[in-house]
Design a protein around this motif. Structure first.
Motif, PDB file in Angstrom:
ATOM      1  N   CYS A  50      45.312  38.963  34.789  1.00  0.00           N
ATOM      2  CA  CYS A  50      44.184  39.368  35.634  1.00  0.00           C
ATOM      3  C   CYS A  50      42.876  39.007  34.954  1.00  0.00           C
ATOM      4  CB  CYS A  50      44.234  40.875  35.918  1.00  0.00           C
ATOM      5  SG  CYS A  50      44.094  41.903  34.428  1.00  0.00           S
TER       6      CYS A  50
ATOM      7  N   CYS B 170      45.284  44.910  32.986  1.00  0.00           N
ATOM      8  CA  CYS B 170      45.811  44.693  34.333  1.00  0.00           C
ATOM      9  C   CYS B 170      46.596  45.909  34.810  1.00  0.00           C
ATOM     10  CB  CYS B 170      46.727  43.468  34.362  1.00  0.00           C
ATOM     11  SG  CYS B 170      46.022  41.979  33.632  1.00  0.00           S
TER      12      CYS B 170
ATOM     13  N   TYR C  13      44.180  38.367  40.238  1.00  0.00           N
ATOM     14  CA  TYR C  13      45.285  39.257  39.835  1.00  0.00           C
ATOM     15  C   TYR C  13      46.615  38.581  40.126  1.00  0.00           C
ATOM     16  CZ  TYR C  13      48.347  43.414  39.803  1.00  0.00           C
ATOM     17  OH  TYR C  13      49.349  44.317  39.565  1.00  0.00           O
TER      18      TYR C  13
END
Length: 312
Positions: free
Chosen positions: A297, A144, A243
């Motif tokens: 994410c 992420c 996300y």
């Protein structure tokens, strides 16, 4: 001959001075290499994401794994002498100015004095190790993106004079006036490091390391929220499909962020304040931590995000 002697002596003195400074200073290469910490990364597969993938022949549902891990967003420095950030390459960002000069303790550091009024400057600057971190973390799987930008100043206390040095207006906030509210540690456990509010540079704490940690916590508290009455820019990312960025930092709560000590000792693990580990006192009252924050994410596998399911 005499002038040559003085030049040689001056050169030797300068070399000794640089050597002494470097032994206590923190540099960018050390900070970058510190990101290779599995304990701070804490990489986990936590669920599954669902995506709708469509072509001219029709639509299908695709999946991708959902991961959660910590990212080193910023370096938070807490130091006594204005203009002397322990991270040497960024010192020029926060020099003394007409409204922010000097620093240090309210009284001399004698053994018999146990009621010291401490003052610390604080800088929050984007962590410079993003590239090395990406290479390190990607060995675990999909990674992420964090909110921090390398070398970006998010808070420089020398520019936040009214709030940082005079506690205006936070000195009259309920969090500052109510004992037990927003504190690092607790009175009941006899492990109170200090109060988060007012979020300025002054506090009473006989242990200099604990004072530095509380001030770092204050600085992190400010930059991870929007709309605070300080001169700063938020260290926050916006959520998007697939996300889930880190939110507000909360003292004592590792699920909101944790700290990796960079100086006076370099640690390969992360903690929250307060903690029971060894507290090394900095000779010049300067401390720095990397602030690691949690992100989740999943890899995009379609045009439309349908949702996610977390494992129990």
């Amino acid at each position: 001959m005499k002038s040559l002697f003085f030049r040689l002596r001056a050169g030797a003195a300068a070399a000794l001075l640089c050597g002494a400074a470097s032994s206590f200073a923190l540099n960018t290469s050390t900070i970058v290499s510190s990101v290779m910490s599995p304990d701070c990364l804490e990489y986990r597969v936590v669920g599954i994401c669902y995506w709708l993938y469509c072509t001219w022949t029709g639509c299908t549902v695709r999946t991708s794994i959902k991961v959660r891990h910590y990212v080193p967003d910023a370096v938070v420095s807490s130091y006594s002498n204005t203009g002397e950030n322990p991270w040497v390459e960024v010192r020029s960002m926060s020099p003394p100015n007409a409204s922010a000069e000097d620093g240090g303790d309210g009284t001399t550091n004698e053994d018999h004095e146990n009621n010291l009024a401490k003052f610390k400057n604080a800088d929050v600057i984007g962590h410079p190790g993003a590239l090395v971190f990406s290479e390190f973390a990607s060995s675990s799987g999909y990674i992420c993106e964090g909110a921090g930008t390398a070398f970006m100043p998010y808070l420089l206390s020398t520019l936040d004079t009214l709030a940082w040095r005079y506690n205006v207006p936070e000195a009259v906030y309920p969090e500052a006036l109510t004992p037990g509210l927003r504190e690092v540690g607790a009175r009941t456990s006899l492990n109170l490091w200090g109060n988060v509010y007012p979020r300025g540079g002054f506090l009473h704490q006989t242990d200099d390391h604990k004072a530095g940690a509380v001030v770092a916590q204050r600085a992190g508290d400010i930059v991870t929220r929007r709309g605070q009455v300080h001169v700063y820019q938020p260290l926050l990312a916006s959520a998007r499909p697939g996300y889930w960025p880190a939110g507000a930092l909360k003292e004592g709560d590792a699920s909101t962020g944790k700290w990796q000590e960079l100086t006076p000792t370099l640690s390969n693990s992360c903690v929250v304040f307060p903690h029971s580990g060894t507290l090394t006192q900095a000779k010049q009252g300067d401390y720095a931590w990397a602030l690691w924050r949690p992100y989740a994410c999943c890899e995009r596998q379609g045009q439309v995000f349908l949702g996610s399911v977390d494992f129990q």
